[in-house]
Design a protein around this motif. Structure first.
Motif, PDB file in Angstrom:
ATOM      1  N   GLY A  24     -40.566  -4.259  38.630  1.00  0.00           N
ATOM      2  CA  GLY A  24     -39.516  -3.312  38.976  1.00  0.00           C
ATOM      3  C   GLY A  24     -38.196  -3.625  38.304  1.00  0.00           C
ATOM      4  N   GLU A  25     -38.227  -4.269  37.145  1.00  0.00           N
ATOM      5  CA  GLU A  25     -37.017  -4.648  36.434  1.00  0.00           C
ATOM      6  C   GLU A  25     -36.676  -3.606  35.376  1.00  0.00           C
ATOM      7  OE1 GLU A  25     -38.051  -8.451  34.865  1.00  0.00           O
ATOM      8  OE2 GLU A  25     -37.981  -9.421  36.814  1.00  0.00           O
ATOM      9  N   THR A  26     -35.604  -3.860  34.680  1.00  0.00           N
ATOM     10  CA  THR A  26     -35.211  -3.023  33.556  1.00  0.00           C
ATOM     11  C   THR A  26     -35.682  -3.692  32.272  1.00  0.00           C
ATOM     12  OG1 THR A  26     -33.283  -2.199  34.729  1.00  0.00           O
ATOM     13  CG2 THR A  26     -33.257  -1.990  32.346  1.00  0.00           C
ATOM     14  N   ARG A  27     -36.307  -2.943  31.410  1.00  0.00           N
ATOM     15  CA  ARG A  27     -36.781  -3.448  30.113  1.00  0.00           C
ATOM     16  C   ARG A  27     -35.745  -3.083  29.065  1.00  0.00           C
ATOM     17  NH1 ARG A  27     -38.786  -6.149  26.518  1.00  0.00           N
ATOM     18  NH2 ARG A  27     -40.742  -5.708  25.491  1.00  0.00           N
ATOM     19  N   GLN A  28     -35.434  -4.020  28.179  1.00  0.00           N
ATOM     20  CA  GLN A  28     -34.456  -3.763  27.135  1.00  0.00           C
ATOM     21  C   GLN A  28     -35.074  -3.971  25.760  1.00  0.00           C
ATOM     22  OE1 GLN A  28     -30.534  -5.437  27.586  1.00  0.00           O
ATOM     23  NE2 GLN A  28     -30.915  -5.830  29.746  1.00  0.00           N
ATOM     24  N   GLU A  45     -38.355  -0.592  16.319  1.00  0.00           N
ATOM     25  CA  GLU A  45     -37.994  -1.167  17.614  1.00  0.00           C
ATOM     26  C   GLU A  45     -38.258  -2.663  17.624  1.00  0.00           C
ATOM     27  OE1 GLU A  45     -39.198  -0.389  22.237  1.00  0.00           O
ATOM     28  OE2 GLU A  45     -40.799  -0.720  20.792  1.00  0.00           O
ATOM     29  N   ALA A  46     -37.285  -3.407  18.133  1.00  0.00           N
ATOM     30  CA  ALA A  46     -37.448  -4.837  18.391  1.00  0.00           C
ATOM     31  C   ALA A  46     -37.356  -5.014  19.902  1.00  0.00           C
ATOM     32  CB  ALA A  46     -36.361  -5.656  17.696  1.00  0.00           C
ATOM     33  N   ALA A  47     -38.416  -5.526  20.499  1.00  0.00           N
ATOM     34  CA  ALA A  47     -38.461  -5.649  21.954  1.00  0.00           C
ATOM     35  C   ALA A  47     -39.043  -7.010  22.345  1.00  0.00           C
ATOM     36  CB  ALA A  47     -39.277  -4.519  22.558  1.00  0.00           C
ATOM     37  N   PRO A  48     -38.267  -8.084  22.122  1.00  0.00           N
ATOM     38  CA  PRO A  48     -38.795  -9.398  22.509  1.00  0.00           C
ATOM     39  C   PRO A  48     -39.049  -9.454  24.011  1.00  0.00           C
ATOM     40  CG  PRO A  48     -36.472  -9.555  21.871  1.00  0.00           C
ATOM     41  CD  PRO A  48     -36.913  -8.157  21.601  1.00  0.00           C
ATOM     42  N   LEU A  49     -40.157 -10.057  24.376  1.00  0.00           N
ATOM     43  CA  LEU A  49     -40.522 -10.159  25.789  1.00  0.00           C
ATOM     44  C   LEU A  49     -39.974 -11.449  26.385  1.00  0.00           C
ATOM     45  CD1 LEU A  49     -44.223  -9.001  25.560  1.00  0.00           C
ATOM     46  CD2 LEU A  49     -42.369  -7.808  26.720  1.00  0.00           C
ATOM     47  N   GLY A  51     -39.682 -14.686  28.256  1.00  0.00           N
ATOM     48  CA  GLY A  51     -40.710 -15.601  28.712  1.00  0.00           C
ATOM     49  C   GLY A  51     -41.905 -15.697  27.781  1.00  0.00           C
ATOM     50  N   TRP A  52     -42.009 -14.789  26.813  1.00  0.00           N
ATOM     51  CA  TRP A  52     -43.121 -14.785  25.853  1.00  0.00           C
ATOM     52  C   TRP A  52     -42.636 -14.961  24.422  1.00  0.00           C
ATOM     53  CZ3 TRP A  52     -48.134 -14.888  27.333  1.00  0.00           C
ATOM     54  CH2 TRP A  52     -48.405 -14.544  28.644  1.00  0.00           C
ATOM     55  N   SER A  53     -41.606 -14.215  24.057  1.00  0.00           N
ATOM     56  CA  SER A  53     -41.115 -14.253  22.683  1.00  0.00           C
ATOM     57  C   SER A  53     -40.269 -15.497  22.455  1.00  0.00           C
ATOM     58  CB  SER A  53     -40.269 -13.014  22.393  1.00  0.00           C
ATOM     59  OG  SER A  53     -41.039 -11.846  22.553  1.00  0.00           O
ATOM     60  N   SER A  54     -40.268 -15.967  21.217  1.00  0.00           N
ATOM     61  CA  SER A  54     -39.460 -17.155  20.897  1.00  0.00           C
ATOM     62  C   SER A  54     -37.986 -16.805  20.793  1.00  0.00           C
ATOM     63  CB  SER A  54     -39.949 -17.802  19.592  1.00  0.00           C
ATOM     64  OG  SER A  54     -39.821 -16.885  18.529  1.00  0.00           O
ATOM     65  N   GLU A  55     -37.662 -15.510  20.590  1.00  0.00           N
ATOM     66  CA  GLU A  55     -36.267 -15.104  20.466  1.00  0.00           C
ATOM     67  C   GLU A  55     -35.831 -14.307  21.697  1.00  0.00           C
ATOM     68  OE1 GLU A  55     -38.616 -11.712  18.602  1.00  0.00           O
ATOM     69  OE2 GLU A  55     -38.784 -13.864  18.722  1.00  0.00           O
ATOM     70  N   THR A  56     -34.557 -14.448  22.050  1.00  0.00           N
ATOM     71  CA  THR A  56     -33.973 -13.645  23.121  1.00  0.00           C
ATOM     72  C   THR A  56     -33.545 -12.302  22.531  1.00  0.00           C
ATOM     73  OG1 THR A  56     -31.709 -14.389  22.734  1.00  0.00           O
ATOM     74  CG2 THR A  56     -33.082 -15.734  24.244  1.00  0.00           C
ATOM     75  N   LEU A  57     -33.201 -11.371  23.393  1.00  0.00           N
ATOM     76  CA  LEU A  57     -32.717 -10.082  22.928  1.00  0.00           C
ATOM     77  C   LEU A  57     -31.429 -10.258  22.128  1.00  0.00           C
ATOM     78  CD1 LEU A  57     -33.401  -7.021  23.056  1.00  0.00           C
ATOM     79  CD2 LEU A  57     -31.800  -6.879  24.959  1.00  0.00           C
ATOM     80  N   ASP A  58     -30.539 -11.134  22.584  1.00  0.00           N
ATOM     81  CA  ASP A  58     -29.287 -11.378  21.861  1.00  0.00           C
ATOM     82  C   ASP A  58     -29.551 -11.968  20.481  1.00  0.00           C
ATOM     83  OD1 ASP A  58     -27.730 -10.387  23.937  1.00  0.00           O
ATOM     84  OD2 ASP A  58     -27.392 -12.368  24.822  1.00  0.00           O
ATOM     85  N   ASP A  96     -39.095 -15.727   7.908  1.00  0.00           N
ATOM     86  CA  ASP A  96     -37.934 -16.334   8.542  1.00  0.00           C
ATOM     87  C   ASP A  96     -37.363 -15.450   9.643  1.00  0.00           C
ATOM     88  OD1 ASP A  96     -37.253 -14.605   6.346  1.00  0.00           O
ATOM     89  OD2 ASP A  96     -35.170 -15.251   6.571  1.00  0.00           O
ATOM     90  N   LEU A  97     -37.760 -14.194   9.676  1.00  0.00           N
ATOM     91  CA  LEU A  97     -37.282 -13.286  10.712  1.00  0.00           C
ATOM     92  C   LEU A  97     -38.070 -13.487  11.993  1.00  0.00           C
ATOM     93  CD1 LEU A  97     -37.032  -9.962   8.665  1.00  0.00           C
ATOM     94  CD2 LEU A  97     -35.150 -11.431   9.378  1.00  0.00           C
ATOM     95  N   PRO A  98     -37.390 -13.395  13.145  1.00  0.00           N
ATOM     96  CA  PRO A  98     -38.144 -13.404  14.400  1.00  0.00           C
ATOM     97  C   PRO A  98     -39.167 -12.260  14.394  1.00  0.00           C
ATOM     98  CG  PRO A  98     -35.790 -13.594  14.829  1.00  0.00           C
ATOM     99  CD  PRO A  98     -35.948 -13.287  13.363  1.00  0.00           C
ATOM    100  N   ALA A  99     -40.268 -12.459  15.065  1.00  0.00           N
ATOM    101  CA  ALA A  99     -41.371 -11.489  15.036  1.00  0.00           C
ATOM    102  C   ALA A  99     -40.920 -10.082  15.433  1.00  0.00           C
ATOM    103  CB  ALA A  99     -42.506 -11.958  15.938  1.00  0.00           C
ATOM    104  N   SER A 100     -40.115  -9.960  16.478  1.00  0.00           N
ATOM    105  CA  SER A 100     -39.705  -8.624  16.917  1.00  0.00           C
ATOM    106  C   SER A 100     -38.821  -7.948  15.871  1.00  0.00           C
ATOM    107  CB  SER A 100     -38.971  -8.696  18.262  1.00  0.00           C
ATOM    108  OG  SER A 100     -37.755  -9.401  18.145  1.00  0.00           O
TER     109      SER A 100
END
Length: 133
Positions: A24-28, A45-49, A51-58, A96-100
């Motif tokens: 029930g959270e907000t997805r960014q 679209e870049a949508a790092p998850l 707890g799963w992705s190595s990169e944060t949204l920031d 070198d780019l994050p996956a997302s």
């Protein structure tokens, strides 16, 4: 035809409670918009998850803005754009780019190419022999 502008926007939407990983959270996510100035606009679209992705949204946003800026003046050519990790020239091996971020860049370039060549996105991902048939 080439990329004349690249912009990044944050988007968010509510996720209903229940189901896999839904609390029930907000997805960014981030949207990369590559504009050719001719009416063709590629979106990725870049949508790092969390707890799963190595990169944060920031972190993804910083990398995506940098990557988008580096794409200005990039020509869109008649060939299917290769994945960045397989691209010839200066972008070859862009792991070198994050996956997302890599996904967003590849998707936006391919989206613009598909519009330019009137090729369906799914077809552009198929066997290259199908594109010339």
């Amino acid at each position: 035809m080439h990329v004349v502008n690249a912009s990044v926007a944050r988007i968010a939407w509510p996720m209903p409670a229940g189901g896999a990983a839904r609390r029930g959270e907000t997805r960014q996510a981030l949207l990369l918009r590559l504009d050719t100035g001719t009416g063709i606009v590629g979106i990725g679209e870049a949508a790092p998850l969390p707890g799963w992705s190595s990169e944060t949204l920031d972190e993804a946003e910083v990398a995506l803005r940098r990557a988008g800026s580096s794409l200005i003046s990039t020509p869109l050519v008649a060939e299917v754009p290769p994945l960045l990790s397989h691209a010839p020239g200066p972008r070859q091996g862009r792991t070198d780019l994050p996956a997302s971020v890599q996904f967003a860049v590849e998707t936006a370039l391919r989206d613009a190419w598909c519009q330019m060549t009137a090729t369906g996105f799914a077809k552009s991902l198929g066997d290259a022999r199908e594109l010339t048939a």
